[in-house]
Design a protein around this motif. Sequence first.
Motif, mmCIF file in Angstrom:
data_model
loop_
_atom_site.group_PDB
_atom_site.id
_atom_site.type_symbol
_atom_site.label_atom_id
_atom_site.label_comp_id
_atom_site.label_asym_id
_atom_site.label_seq_id
_atom_site.Cartn_x
_atom_site.Cartn_y
_atom_site.Cartn_z
ATOM 1 N N GLY A 191 0.806 -1.232 0.000
ATOM 2 C CA GLY A 191 0.000 0.000 0.000
ATOM 3 C C GLY A 191 0.831 1.269 0.000
ATOM 4 N N VAL A 192 2.012 1.221 -0.595
ATOM 5 C CA VAL A 192 2.925 2.359 -0.536
ATOM 6 C C VAL A 192 2.291 3.588 -1.196
ATOM 7 N N GLY A 193 2.181 4.647 -0.448
ATOM 8 C CA GLY A 193 1.642 5.890 -0.987
ATOM 9 C C GLY A 193 0.131 5.916 -1.141
ATOM 10 N N ARG A 194 -0.546 4.845 -0.744
ATOM 11 C CA ARG A 194 -2.005 4.850 -0.953
ATOM 12 C C ARG A 194 -2.763 4.036 0.087
#
Lengths: 352, 352, 352, 352
Positions: C210-213
Motif C-alpha cells: 500500500g505504498v503511498g495509498r
Amino acid sequence: MGKNGRVQVGIVGASGYGGVQLVRLLMDHPEVELVYLGGESSAGKPFADLYPHLAHAVNLPIEAVDAEVIAQRCEAVFLSLPNGLACQITPILLEKGCKVLDLSADYRFSDLATYTTWYGTERSDQSTAATAVYGLPELYRDRISEAQLVGCPGCYPTASLLALSPLLKQGLIVPETAIIDAKSGTSGGGRQAKINMLLAEADNSLSPYGVGRHRHTPEIEQICSELAGHEVKVQFTPHLIPMVRGILATVYATLRDPGLVRDDMVTIYNAFYRNCPWVRVCDSGVYPQTKWASGSNLCYIGIEVDPRTGRVIVMSAIDNLIKGQAGQAIQCLNIMMGWDETLGLPKLGFYP
Amino acid sequence: MGKNGRVQVGIVGASGYGGVQLVRLLMDHPEVELVYLGGESSAGKPFADLYPHLAHAVNLPIEAVDAEVIAQRCEAVFLSLPNGLACQITPILLEKGCKVLDLSADYRFSDLATYTTWYGTERSDQSTAATAVYGLPELYRDRISEAQLVGCPGCYPTASLLALSPLLKQGLIVPETAIIDAKSGTSGGGRQAKINMLLAEADNSLSPYGVGRHRHTPEIEQICSELAGHEVKVQFTPHLIPMVRGILATVYATLRDPGLVRDDMVTIYNAFYRNCPWVRVCDSGVYPQTKWASGSNLCYIGIEVDPRTGRVIVMSAIDNLIKGQAGQAIQCLNIMMGWDETLGLPKLGFYP
Amino acid sequence: MGKNGRVQVGIVGASGYGGVQLVRLLMDHPEVELVYLGGESSAGKPFADLYPHLAHAVNLPIEAVDAEVIAQRCEAVFLSLPNGLACQITPILLEKGCKVLDLSADYRFSDLATYTTWYGTERSDQSTAATAVYGLPELYRDRISEAQLVGCPGCYPTASLLALSPLLKQGLIVPETAIIDAKSGTSGGGRQAKINMLLAEADNSLSPYGVGRHRHTPEIEQICSELAGHEVKVQFTPHLIPMVRGILATVYATLRDPGLVRDDMVTIYNAFYRNCPWVRVCDSGVYPQTKWASGSNLCYIGIEVDPRTGRVIVMSAIDNLIKGQAGQAIQCLNIMMGWDETLGLPKLGFYP
Amino acid sequence: MGKNGRVQVGIVGASGYGGVQLVRLLMDHPEVELVYLGGESSAGKPFADLYPHLAHAVNLPIEAVDAEVIAQRCEAVFLSLPNGLACQITPILLEKGCKVLDLSADYRFSDLATYTTWYGTERSDQSTAATAVYGLPELYRDRISEAQLVGCPGCYPTASLLALSPLLKQGLIVPETAIIDAKSGTSGGGRQAKINMLLAEADNSLSPYGVGRHRHTPEIEQICSELAGHEVKVQFTPHLIPMVRGILATVYATLRDPGLVRDDMVTIYNAFYRNCPWVRVCDSGVYPQTKWASGSNLCYIGIEVDPRTGRVIVMSAIDNLIKGQAGQAIQCLNIMMGWDETLGLPKLGFYP
C-alpha cells in the motif's frame, strides 16, 4: 504484614524469566505485596535496568541475597535460582519461619539419592528435603496447604503429569508403555546467552535434545511411581520448538481395557479434574494448542483413543512460564495461605 | 528430445508449493528441459503471475490440462494435484508412453481397497495402480528403475520410513510398539488459504491434528508390513509447528535385543544406507535438526538407545518440500532415466 | 442496568480478531457486563465454536444483527465490522439512546468526502458522521467524554499520531517533512483466509504494501492537519512483519530549531503526555520494542535527535489489537462513562 | 593451481555466519578449490565440529592464522573477521601476491579518518587502504576487475546503495532528503551469544537500534557523496526483525522533478541495471519481499512515486548473508579473476 494488610513476599533470582514472570504476576495479586528482589550477578542494579519496559511499574532494586534479611522482611519467598543454590539458603529461611517456594529441582525429590544421580551433586539436607511437598496442586493440594516448603515442578513434568495422572491413578494403562514426546518454546532455556538459542539458530528449526537422559525424567517417574503404586520408568523426549512460550506434551500409553472409547476417557478426565480450576478437559474430538494456554495459568488437555492400536493419546498444553513455572508457584502459595487457588492468576491469555 | 538433447518434462499442478518446488529444482537439472506447466484454476495465466519473483527465470504459461497434449510434448510428467485427480489422466499418459511421477496419494497403494478406506473414494483403475512403484528410492531403487508409473511417498511417510526401515528389515524391534510422533512446518498444508494456517493463528503455537486417523498412516503401514513380513499397525501423530519448512519424525520402538547399544545401531544404519547418497546417519550422540536439511534433498537420521526402557529412539529430519516431495520425485526420475541419483538436486542448504 | 449494577454492553462483529479481543478484555472489566454478541456469517453459532479455548469462559451465542434489539439490551455497543457496515445501523442505535464505539473507518472522518475518496463508497449520513468524535483519548479526551458516537482510530494512525502529535502541536517540525515508516504484525489483516497471510508465505519474510495509498493515510493527515493548523500531507508506508502482534512506527521529521537535543525532546514528550496513563515515554537513549507493549494497552515512545541531519526520529510501539484497536475502544468507553481511563485494561503484558 | 586447474582459495574467520556461507557457496563454485580455513578461537578444531550437518561435505580443519602460510597456499583469500583484524594481516597477504577480499569494515573507506571517527581506532595503513576498491560490482565493476584488495560492503549499505544509486547518479533527487529505513533479520548480528538475539527475546518483536549512529552510515554516505558529486548526509535507521535472513531497505527521497511518474522510474532503473545480472527491477506496481531473495545472490528493487508528496520510495530486498555478504564477495572474486560475474552463485532460492 504489609500495606493494606497484604502479605509481604520476595523473589530470589529475579533477573531471569522465572523472576520477571513472578514479578509481573505478583503485581496483579490482591493479597500480596512484593517487597524484596534478590540476585547475585545483578545485585545492586534497579530491576528496571534488566527490563526497561517495567520501569514505570517496578521500582525495587535487586539486592544481594541474605537469608536472614529475607526472612525478616518476607512471610513467603520464591526461589528462582539455578539448581543447587536454593538448598544453600532454604534451611535458614525455614528456621526463621519463612514459607519457601522453590522453583528449582532442589526440593522436588523425596529421596535425594535420585537428585544426586541425575544432577551430579551430593546433598546433606535430606532432613529438610523430606519436609518438602511436590507443588503440583492438582495432585497434592492437601499436602501443599500444610507445607512450609514446596518444591515446584519443572515445566515438562507439569504438562506430562497432568496428562498422565488420571490414567495411572485409575490403573487404566500399562505404566511401562508410557511415552512422553514433549515440545517446548525456547524460553524454557532461560535468559542466558547460548548460541543454540539464538533466533538465527532456533527459528525455522526443530531439535530433539536430552533424549533418554533429560533431568525431568526422574521427577516424572517419581510421581508416576507413586500414582501407580510401584516403580515406573517412562520414556521422555523433549524438543525445542521455534516459538517463545508453550509446552505441548503428547503422551502415548497402552490401555489395559481395549474397550474404552474416547468419550469414556473424556468423562474420566472431567471427573478427575472436577475440582481443579486450572485444568480444562477439551470436548471429545478437540485437541489443544499451546496458543490457547499462552498467557494464562491453564492446562488444556485433549484425549484420543486409537482402537486400531489400543492406545490412548493424551495431549496437554500449558504456558511453560506460567502453569509450568511462576503461575503454578503462586497457585501453591494461594493454597499454603488458605486463599482461593485462582487468586491473582491470569485466567485467559490473548488470542491470537 | 529437447534442447541440447535434454529430456522434455512437464508439471501438472504447477501453482502449488509442490509445483513451484519442482519448477525451481528442474531449472537446475542438467539433463532436463521443463516444457510444460499445467493447471486448472490458474490455466491461461503466466506462471510468473503466481510467483512474481521468478518472472526473470520462468516464462512458461500455465495451460489447461490435456493428457494427449502432455504426452505428445513430454517424455516424463510430474503430477502435483489434489488426491483423486491424477488417476483420471494417468492411464492415458501411460498408454501414450509417458513416464508418470505422481506426487498425490493416488498411486501409493498396491491395494486400492486401502485407498478407498482412508480416502473415501471408489477407484476403478486397480490394473494401473498395480503397476505403480512406491517411490522411496532407498527401499525400492531397483523397481523404480524399471517403472513407468511411480507413486511418490507423502512427506511424513518419507521421514517415518527412512527412520524405521533398518529396524524392521533387520527384525530389531517389536513392530507393534512403533510410535511415530511427527512434526511438520506449515508449508505441508499447501498454498491454500485456510484460517488455521494463517501466521496469526499458527505462529507462536503448536497443534496436534489427525491423531490416530491421518491418511499417511496406511501408507506407512503398507511399507512397514512389507518390511516386517506381516501386517503391522503403527501409531502416527502429526503436529503443526510454527515454521515454514521441515519435518522431524521422532520414532519410538522396543528393541527385541535389549543388549544393543547406540553405537551398534549407528553401525547398522550406516550399513543399511551405505549406497544411499541422500541419507546421512549422524555420528553417535548427535541428533538432527530440521534446519540442517532445509533446502536440500538430504535426510539426516540420529539414533539413541535408552537402556533404562529398552527402546530405540530414531529421529529423522527432512525438508518436507524437497526430500519429502519434489526432490524425491526428481530422485525417482533420475533412477527411471538411468541417471545418477543425485543429478540436479541440492546437496546442501544454507545455514542458518 | 445489568448484574451487580454493571453496564450492559454488546459487540457486533464478534467473530474476528477485534471481536475476540473485545470479548476477552470486557470479561475483566469490573463495571461492564457483556450481554450481546452479534454477527452475520456466524449468526446462530455459539461463540465458543469459533474460539474453543474460551468455551469455559464465554457462553454467549452469536446473534443475527438487529439494531432495535441491540439498543434494547445494551447501553453501549462496540461495532467491529468491515468498513461500510457500521454506518448502516449506527443511526438507529444512536436514536435509541445507545452509545456507539465504531472500530471501522466509518466514523473516523469529519468530512465524508475524504471517506468517499479513499474508501470508494458514497455515504448519506454526513449529519451522523458530524457528531462522531475521533477516539484517540490522548488528544480528544474531553470531546470523547461528551460523545455518543466514537470513531475509533485505526491501528497505524494510533501509533503514528501518538508519535507525531507533540511535534505538530508545539510546532517543532516542518510538517510536510513527516515520513512514517510503519511495521505491523499480521494479525492486523484480520481473521480471514488470505494466501499472503499464511505462515508459509509471511514467515521469514518482510513486505511493504500500500505504498503511498494506504487508507490510513487520510486519517493520519486529518489529525495532523488539525494539530498543525493547516493542511498537512504525510508519507505513510506500512510493512508486514513476520510476527502476530505489534506495530512499530518509525517517524522522521525535520526540526524547525536545529538546536534542540534529545533530552529536550524527552522533556517535551513527558510534559505532553503527563496526564496520559497509557503512554510511556522512554528515558533518553532507550528505544521501544513491540514486545514491551504486547498484551497491554500501553504505547511506548522513544525519541532520538540526529544533529547531523537536523531530524527528530520518534519510535512508537503498541499492541495493534489492544491500544491499536479493542483496548483503545474500551479506554474510550471508560471516558464516555466517566470512569477511570485505565479501568479493566491490561497494564502489563508478559515478557518474553 | 589446485585440482583440475582450479584456483585455490582460503577463508579466514570461518566459524561465523559469513564463514559458513562462504564455505557453502564456494563448494558449488566450478573454478575454485577451497583449501584453507583459518580462525583464532576455533583453531585446531575440524570445521564440522561447528557445523555438524556439513561433516559429510567439508573435512577441512580450522587452522591458526598465519599470513605467510595463507599466501603460500591460496591465490585469493576471504577475510571474514571482526572489524580491526583484517588490517593486521592484509599488508602481508598483498605483498605475497594474494588477492584479498575483506568482509569487514577495514577497507571500505578511502579516507581512514572516517574509519577512525566511527570505529574508534587509529590506523596506520592508509597507503594500503588507498589501494582498496569498494566491492559493490554494480557501481565499481571496472575498478574491482583490476583490484588486488577489495573492501566488501556491509549488508545494509548493499541494499541501501542499490536502491539509491540510480537516483543520485542521475541527479533525480534532492540528496539530503534521503531517508533509509532498513530492516534486517537477526543473522546479521552474527553467531555470537547475545541475550537480545535469543529467540525468546527477538521473536514476536521488532526493535530499532543504532538510530542516527549506526556504523554503516558513513559507508553509505561515502558512496552517495561520490555519486552526487558533493558531500551527502543520509538518515539511516536499522531495525531488528523476527526472521533469520533478509534485509529490506525502504528509501525515501524528494524528487527534483515532480512530474516523474512510477513508470519513468522503472524505466530508469532498468536502464541503470541493464548489465547487472544480480539486480532485478520489479515491474511497475510490484514491491519486493525479502523471501524472494532468500537463498540467492539477487537484489530485488521495487519503486513507487507518490505524486501527493513528490517523493520516490524505493524498496530493495536482499539476502543479507549472500548479496549482503558472502555472495557479493564471491561476485567480486569472479570479476577480479575475469570470470563471469554469476559463476557459482545461487540464482534462485526456494519458495516459500
